[in-house]
Design a protein around this motif. Structure first.
Motif, PDB file in Angstrom:
ATOM      1  N   LEU A  29       1.610  -0.828  -0.171  1.00 48.14           N
ATOM      2  CA  LEU A  29       0.033  -0.338  -0.222  1.00 48.14           C
ATOM      3  C   LEU A  29       1.323   1.447   0.105  1.00 48.14           C
ATOM      4  O   LEU A  29      -0.075   2.444  -0.328  1.00 48.14           O
ATOM      5  N   ASP A  30       1.911   1.356   0.664  1.00 48.16           N
ATOM      6  CA  ASP A  30       2.583   2.478   0.678  1.00 48.16           C
ATOM      7  C   ASP A  30       3.734   2.856  -1.217  1.00 48.16           C
ATOM      8  O   ASP A  30       4.575   1.475  -0.653  1.00 48.16           O
ATOM      9  N   PRO A  31       3.543   3.731  -1.194  1.00 40.17           N
ATOM     10  CA  PRO A  31       3.867   4.414  -2.579  1.00 40.17           C
ATOM     11  C   PRO A  31       5.233   4.281  -2.924  1.00 40.17           C
ATOM     12  O   PRO A  31       6.079   4.501  -3.284  1.00 40.17           O
ATOM     13  N   VAL A  32       5.181   4.777  -0.879  1.00 36.52           N
ATOM     14  CA  VAL A  32       6.875   5.280  -0.440  1.00 36.52           C
ATOM     15  C   VAL A  32       8.323   4.203  -0.753  1.00 36.52           C
ATOM     16  O   VAL A  32       9.015   3.992  -0.519  1.00 36.52           O
ATOM     17  N   THR A  51      -0.414   5.970   6.842  1.00 38.32           N
ATOM     18  CA  THR A  51       0.630   6.251   6.157  1.00 38.32           C
ATOM     19  C   THR A  51      -0.014   7.045   4.794  1.00 38.32           C
ATOM     20  O   THR A  51       1.123   7.825   3.927  1.00 38.32           O
ATOM     21  N   THR A  52      -0.460   5.900   4.035  1.00 31.21           N
ATOM     22  CA  THR A  52      -1.003   6.144   3.167  1.00 31.21           C
ATOM     23  C   THR A  52      -1.752   7.912   2.695  1.00 31.21           C
ATOM     24  O   THR A  52      -1.966   8.693   2.128  1.00 31.21           O
ATOM     25  N   ASN A  74       0.837  10.367   3.120  1.00 36.83           N
ATOM     26  CA  ASN A  74       1.694  10.059   1.665  1.00 36.83           C
ATOM     27  C   ASN A  74       0.452  11.690   1.113  1.00 36.83           C
ATOM     28  O   ASN A  74       0.923  12.552   0.166  1.00 36.83           O
ATOM     29  N   GLN A 118       7.164   6.532   8.197  1.00 43.59           N
ATOM     30  CA  GLN A 118       7.169   5.606   9.025  1.00 43.59           C
ATOM     31  C   GLN A 118       8.646   4.067   9.173  1.00 43.59           C
ATOM     32  O   GLN A 118       9.055   3.943  10.556  1.00 43.59           O
TER      33      GLN A 118
END
Lengths: 731, 243
Positions: free
Chosen positions: A723-726, B41-42, B45, B83
Motif C-alpha cells: 500500500l505504501d507508495p514510498v 501512512t497513505t 502521503n 514510518q
C-alpha cells in the motif's frame, strides 16, 4: 508505391529485430529490476559465434543455431545472473548500471580479442536470394523469417507470462522478491530463467540483424540503443507497447532510408541519429517517476578530509612535474590525458557520487569544451577556456531542464541518447546559423586548437600542457571537495539518499538537480578544452559515447563519491594501461578487457577501490618518519633520473619499490606500536564480536544499531509493502 | 490547523482510503490509530503531497494546498517523519538536522542561524551525545529522534509523525511524550500515528480511528477507548493489551 512497400518491408524487418531484442530487455528488467545494457552485446557475441560455426567452420545451419542460440546465449544470460547480478542487491542504481555497462564493454573487448577487428566476415542471410511473392511486393525469406520469428516470440512471451505458473512468478518477482519467497516461489530461480530467456532473445535478434550489417562488435552492440527506444515505449514493463515502439522505430528508419535526401549534408547526418532522437523524445514523455526514498545503500563515501585533499593536490602537481620533466614528447602525448580527461572523470564525482544522478554524456560535454576552445581560444586566449566551461555548462543546463525530472535508468538513457545524437549527428554537421548566431562545429573533419597563453607565457609544449592540466586537476579537485563540505554538497548527498525527505523540508528538487548537472558539464567542458589543447587538433570521434563509458565505469569502480576516484580513473585509463601495453601486444589486448571486467566486479565492493588503497596506505599517511624517508628516496631517484643514470622503466620500478617498502615498514611500525600488553592476537576475544559486547566493552546504542543491521531488521518490515507508495523497492 | 476533507486514494482496484476527513488543531496532539494496513501512512502521503489522492482536499490554516507540490506544501508549514526511516545515511546526526535547517532557512523569511538552530534542536531532542555519529550507527529509536529533529528544524506549524516511538524503550517513550506535548504547546498542530496506545492516550487531545481506509470513530482518547466499534475492530476486547 513500390518504393513505399519496399521500405515498409525493410522497416518492418527492422521492427521485428528490435522487438525481439527489446522484449528480452523488458523481461529481465520487469523480473529483476536490472536494466541490461549488455543485451546488444550478448546478441553480438551470439552472432559472432554463429558466424564462426556456420560460415568459418562450415557447420550445418541448424546445429550452428542450436549451439549459438540454444546453448551459448542462454548460458551467457545465466552466467551473468549467477556470477554478477546476484551480488548487486542493496547497491545504488549507478552501481547496477555501471556493472551492466561494464559487461557490455567487457563483451565487446572479449569479442575483439577472439575475433580480430577489421577483418571481413561475410554472413549470408537465411535462404539467400530466395524471395516470397506477396502479390503487391516481394520480400526475402530472411525478412519473412525475421517477421514471423518476432510474432512467434510475442505470442510465446504472452503465453509464458500469463498462462504459466513460472511466468506469473516472474511478473511478481520485481515487486518484492521477499514476498514472492514467502508465497512459495523461488526468486533466484525465476531471475535465472529471465536472464536465460533474455540472453536467448538477444541472440535471436543479433543473428537476425547481423547479416544486414557488418559483423563489428562495437556497432552491433550499440545497435541495441534502437531497441532501448522500443523498450522505453513500453515503459520497460509492457511487452505489447514495446512491440508498438519497435514498429514505430523500425518503420521510421525504413522510411528515412528510402526518402531522406542523401545529398543534403544536414539530412544525411540525421539518419543514423534519428532513433536516438526518438528515444530522447520518448523519454521526455515518461511520466514523473516517484521520488527516490529509503535508499539504504551499501555504498558509503565519507567526506574528504582537508589534510587528505591538500596531500592529493600536492601529489598531483608533483606527479605533473615529474612526468613533464622525465617523459619524451611521444610519451607526453600518450600520457597527457591522465589529468585532462581526469578532469572529465572528476566532473562525475559531484553528479554521480554526491547527487546519485547518472550521466553518460560527460565526454560529449568535453567535446563542447573542445569546440569552444578551438573556435574562441585563438592565439591562446584564456577566453576559450572560460567559454569552454560556460558553454558546456549552458548546454548541460539545456539538456538537464527537460530530463532532470528523470532519474536512474531513464536519465542514463536520456544522456546516452544525447551523447549519441551529438556524435552521430550534430558534431558531423557543417557550420550553420540560427538567426544572428553562427554555430561552428568540427567543419566535417577536425579543428585545430591553439595552446593557452597567460600573461605572455605560452603553454606551447606537451610538457607545459601536461603541467597545466595537473595544476588545473588539483585546483578542480579542491573545488569538488569544497563543494562536498558546503551546504549545497550536504544537500546533494541528502537527496541521493531520500529525495522525498528533502522535499518535505521545502526543497524544490529541480534546481539542485539542474545545478549539479550544469556544474558537472562545465567541469567536463574544462577537461575537454585542456585535452583538445594537448592534442592540437580534435575530431568528433574523440568524444563519442563508447570512448566515454570507460571513464564513467572507472570513476564508479574507484568510488564515485570520492575525489580520488577521478585520479584513479585517469591514472588507470591513461597511465597504467598505456604503460603496461608497451610491454607487448598480449598485455595490450588483456588491458582492453580491464575497464569492463573491473566494472563487472563492482557488486562485491560498491564503495569502490579507492577506500581499499586508502586503507592500505593509512599507516604510511600517519607515520611522518617513514613518509618523509619515502619522499627523500623518491626525490633521490628523481634526481638520478634527471641525471640520466637510468631510464624511465627503472625509474618507475624504483618509485614502486620505494612506495611498497614504505607501506610495509609503516604497517609494521604501526602494528608493533598498537599492540600493548594483552592486546595481541589470541590474547582475548575479538572486541568487534557482538557476542562479547558487555564483557569486553560496555553495551552502547551503536551496538544495538549494529545488531539491527546484522539481523536486517529494517528491511524485513513487510508492513504496508503493497500500500505504501514510498515503500517500493525501487522507490 | 490542518483540515483534510474527503480524501480517497485508490491503488489499482484497491480503495486504500475512502472519503477520510481529519482535523488537527493548532496547539494539540491529535492521534490517528488503526491496525496495520488501515491506510494511516497513505493518508500522511496524501496530506503531504507524496501521492495524489483521487478525491478530497487538504487545507492548511484555511488555505487550500491540494494542488500544491510536496515542497510547496512544506513551505506552508507542513513537516513530517516517515514510518520507514528516511535518514541521510552518508551524513552524521548533526548534518542530517543541518540539511533540514539550511533548506528551511533558504526559503523562510524567519531570521536565525541554521547552525545555531541545529544545535538547539540536537539538545532539545536529546541527541547531543551522538551528534557527530553517522546515522547508520544509531538504533532505530534514536533514528526516529533524528527524523523528529529534522522536522523541527523546519519550524513546522503542522507536524505529522508516523510511528515515532517505535524502536524506543519505555524511558525514551516517556521523554518523547513530554517533548511532543511541549512542541504542541508552542502552537504546532501535531498529528500522531502510533501503535503505542499508552503514549497515544497520554498525549493526544483527540483520536481518530482508521480501519480499512475509513474513519471508524473520532473523539477524546478515553471515549475512543470505550467505543465498542473500536474495541471490536482494533483494540479487541482486552483493552489492557497493546494492539
Amino acid at each position: 508505391m513500390e518504393k513505399f512497400l519496399i521500405f515498409t518491408v525493410v522497416g518492418l524487418t527492422l521492427s521485428a529485430t528490435y522487438a525481439v531484442i527489446a522484449s528480452g530487455l523488458v523481461l529481465t528488467y520487469a523480473t529483476t529490476g536490472i536494466f541490461n545494457f549488455s543485451q546488444g552485446a550478448i546478441g553480438m557475441v551470439a552472432a559472432f559465434a554463429y558466424w564462426q560455426l556456420r560460415f568459418d567452420w562450415g557447420w550445418p545451419t541448424p546445429i550452428a543455431l542450436v549451439v549459438s542460440l540454444g546453448l551459448l546465449a542462454p548460458a551467457i544470460g545465466l552466467a551473468i545472473d549467477r556470477g554478477i547480478m546476484r551480488g548487486l542487491r542493496g547497491t545504488s542504481e549507478a552501481t547496477r548500471l555501471v556493472v551492466s555497462i561494464s559487461l557490455m564493454v567487457a563483451l565487446i573487448a572479449l569479442a575483439n580479442l577472439v575475433w580480430e577487428p577489421g577483418r571481413s566476415r561475410p554472413m549470408s542471410t537465411f535462404f539467400e536470394g530466395s524471395r516470397v511473392d506477396l502479390g503487391i511486393t516481394t520480400i526475402t525469406y530472411h525478412q519473412a523469417i525475421t517477421i514471423v520469428v518476432a510474432v512467434l516470440i510475442a505470442a510465446g512471451l504472452r503465453f509464458l507470462l500469463h498462462n504459466t505458473r513460472i511466468g506469473v512468478s516472474m511478473r511478481a518477482n520485481v515487486d518484492d522478491d521477499a514476498l514472492v519467497l514467502l508465497n512459495g516461489a523461488q526468486p533466484k530461480r525465476i531471475a535465472g530463467i529471465s536472464w536465460a530467456v533474455g540472453g536467448f532473445l538477444a541472440g535471436v535478434g543479433g543473428i537476425l540483424i547481423a547479416p544486414t550489417l557488418s559483423l563489428e562488435a562495437g556497432s552491433l552492440s550499440l545497435l541495441i540503443i534502437n531497441a532501448y527506444a522500443a523498450a522505453i515505449f513500453g515503459r520497460l514493463r509492457s511487452l505489447p507497447l514495446t512491440f508498438v515502439g519497435a514498429i514505430v522505430i523500425g518503420l521510421t528508419e525504413g522510411y528515412l532510408a528510402g526518402y531522406l535526401p542523401g545529398d543534403n549534408q544536414y539530412f544525411a547526418a540525421f539518419r543514423p541519429a534519428a532513433t536516438v532522437v526518438i528515444l530522447f523524445v520518448a523519454l521526455l514523455l515518461v511520466p514523473n517517476p516517484r521520488l527516490r526514498s529509503r535508499a539504504h545503500l551499501r555504498e558509503y563515501f565519507p567526506p574528504p578530509s582537508r589534510s587528505g585533499m591538500v596531500m592529493l593536490a600536492v601529489v598531483v602537481v608533483v606527479a605533473g612535474v615529474v612526468l613533464a620533466t622525465t617523459l619524451d614528447t611521444v610519451s607526453l602525448i600518450t600520457y597527457g590525458p591522465v589529468f585532462s580527461l581526469g578532469i572529465v572523470a572528476l566532473s562525475l564525482v559531484p553528479l554521480v557520487g554526491f547527487a546519485g544522478q547518472i550521466s553518460l554524456a560527460q565526454l560529449s560535454f568535453a567535446g563542447i569544451g573542445a569546440l569552444a576552445v578551438a573556435h574562441h581560444g585563438h592565439d591562446g586566449s584564456p577566453l576559450g577556456l572560460v567559454l569552454a566551461v560556460v558553454l558546456a555548462a549552458a548546454v548541460g543546463t539545456v539538456v538537464a531542464l527537460p530530463v532532470m525530472r528523470l532519474t536512474g535508468i531513464y536519465l542514463a538513457l536520456a544522456t546516452a541518447a544525447f551523447a549519441v545524437a551529438l556524435d552521430r549527428w550534430l558534431f558531423n554537421l557543417p557550420d550553420f546559423s540560427v538567426g544572428p548566431v553562427h554555430v561552428r562545429l568540427f567543419g566535417l573533419g577536425s579543428v585545430s586548437v591553439d595552446p593557452l597563453r597567460i600573461l605572455g607565457h605560452e603553454f606551447d609544449s606537451p610538457a607545459a600542457l601536461l603541467m597545466l592540466s595537473a595544476v588545473v586537476f588539483a585546483a578542480v579537485s579542491l573545488l569538488v571537495a569544497a563543494l562536498r563540505w558546503s551546504r549545497f554538497g550536504r544537500q546533494l548527498v541528502a537527496m541521493r539518499d531520500s529525495e522525498a525527505a528533502c522535499a518535505t523540508f521545502g526543497l524544490n528538487l529541480m534546481w539542485p538537480r539542474v545545478g549539479v548537472f550544469a556544474l558537472s558539464a562545465g567541469i567536463a567542458g574544462l577537461g575537454g578544452a585542456l585535452y583538445a589543447m594537448q592534442l592540437g587538433s580534435v575530431a568528433p570521434a574523440r568524444f563519442d559515447l563508447l570512448n566515454g563509458l570507460p571513464i564513467f565505469i572507472l570513476v564508479v569502480v574507484g568510488g564515485a563519491g570520492l575525489v580520488g576516484s577521478a585520479l584513479f580513473a585517469g591514472g588507470i585509463l591513461y597511465g597504467v594501461l598505456p604503460l603496461t601495453a608497451t610491454l607487448g601486444p598480449v598485455i595490450a589486448k588483456i588491458n582492453s578487457l580491464f575497464p569492463g571486467f573491473t566494472g563487472v566486479g563492482l557488486g562485491r565492493n560498491p564503495s569502490g577501490a579507492v577506500p581499499v588503497f586508502s586503507a592500505a596506505a593509512g599507516p604510511l599517511r600517519n607515520d611522518p618518519v617513514v613518509l618523509a624517508s619515502m619522499g627523500v628516496a623518491m626525490a633521490v631517484c628523481y634526481v638520478l633520473r634527471l641525471a640520466e643514470v637510468f631510464g624511465n622503466w627503472a625509474f618507475v620500478v624504483l618509485l614502486g619499490v620505494a612506495l611498497v617498502a614504505a607501506m610495509v615498514v609503516a604497517r609494521r611500525r604501526s602494528s608493533s606500536g598498537a599492540q600493548g600488553p594483552g592486546q595481541g592476537a589470541g590474547a582475548g576475544p575479538d572486541p568487534e564480536d557482538l557476542e562479547w559486547v558487555g564483557v569486553t566493552e560496555p553495551f552502547t546504542p551503536a551496538h544495538l544499531a549494529r545488531m539491527e543491521q546484522v539481523l536486517d531488521l529494517q528491511s524485513v518490515d513487510l508492513e504496508g509493502a503493497e500500500l505504501d507508495p514510498v515503500g517500493g523497492r525501487d522507490a | 490547523m490542518l483540515e483534510a476533507r474527503g480524501i480517497s486514494v485508490r491503488f489499482g482496484g484497491h480503495m486504500a482510503l475512502s472519503d477520510v476527513s481529519i482535523d488537527a488543531p493548532a496547539g494539540q496532539v491529535t492521534g490517528l490509530i488503526g491496525p496495520n494496513g488501515a491506510g494511516k501512512t497513505t493518508l500522511f502521503n496524501a496530506i503531504t503531497g507524496l501521492l495524489t489522492p483521487s478525491a478530497g482536499t487538504v487545507h492548511i490554516d484555511g488555505r487550500d494546498v491540494t494542488r500544491l507540490k510536496l515542497h510547496r506544501r512544506a513551505r506552508h508549514g507542513l513537516a513530517r517523519t516517515f514510518q520507514q526511516l528516511e535518514l541521510f545515511t552518508m551524513l552524521t546526526v548533526r548534518e542530517n538536522i543541518r540539511v533540514a535547517a539550511d533548506i528551511h532557512h533558504r526559503w523562510s523569511p524567519e531570521p536565525g542561524d541554521p547552525g545555531v538552530l541545529t544545535e538547539e534542536i540536537i539538545d532539545r531532542v536529546g541527541l547531543a551525545a551522538v551528534a557527530g555519529e553517522r546515522v547508520t550507527a544509531l538504533p532505530t529509536g534514536q533514528g526516529r529522534l533524528v527524523e523528529l529533529g529534522r522536522a523541527l528544524a523546519c519550524r513546522p506549524r503542522i507536524l505529522l509523525l508516523d510511528e515515532p516511538a517505535s524502536g524506543q524503550d519505555e524511558t525514551e517513550t516517556e521523554r518523547f511524550g513530554r517533548l511532543l506535548v511541549e512542541v504542541a504547546s508552542s502552537g504546532t498542530a501535531v498529528l500522531l500515528v502510533e501503535h503505542d496506545m499508552s503514549l497515544v492516550m497520554e498525549v493526544c487531545s483527540n483520536v481518530h480511528v482508521l480501519d480499512l481506509g475509513q474513519i471508524l470513530a473520532v473523539g477524546p482518547p478515553a471515549e475512543v477507548q470505550r467505543n465498542p466499534v473500536v474495541l471490536d475492530a482494533y483494540l479487541g476486547t482486552d483493552t489492557g493489551g497493546a494492539p
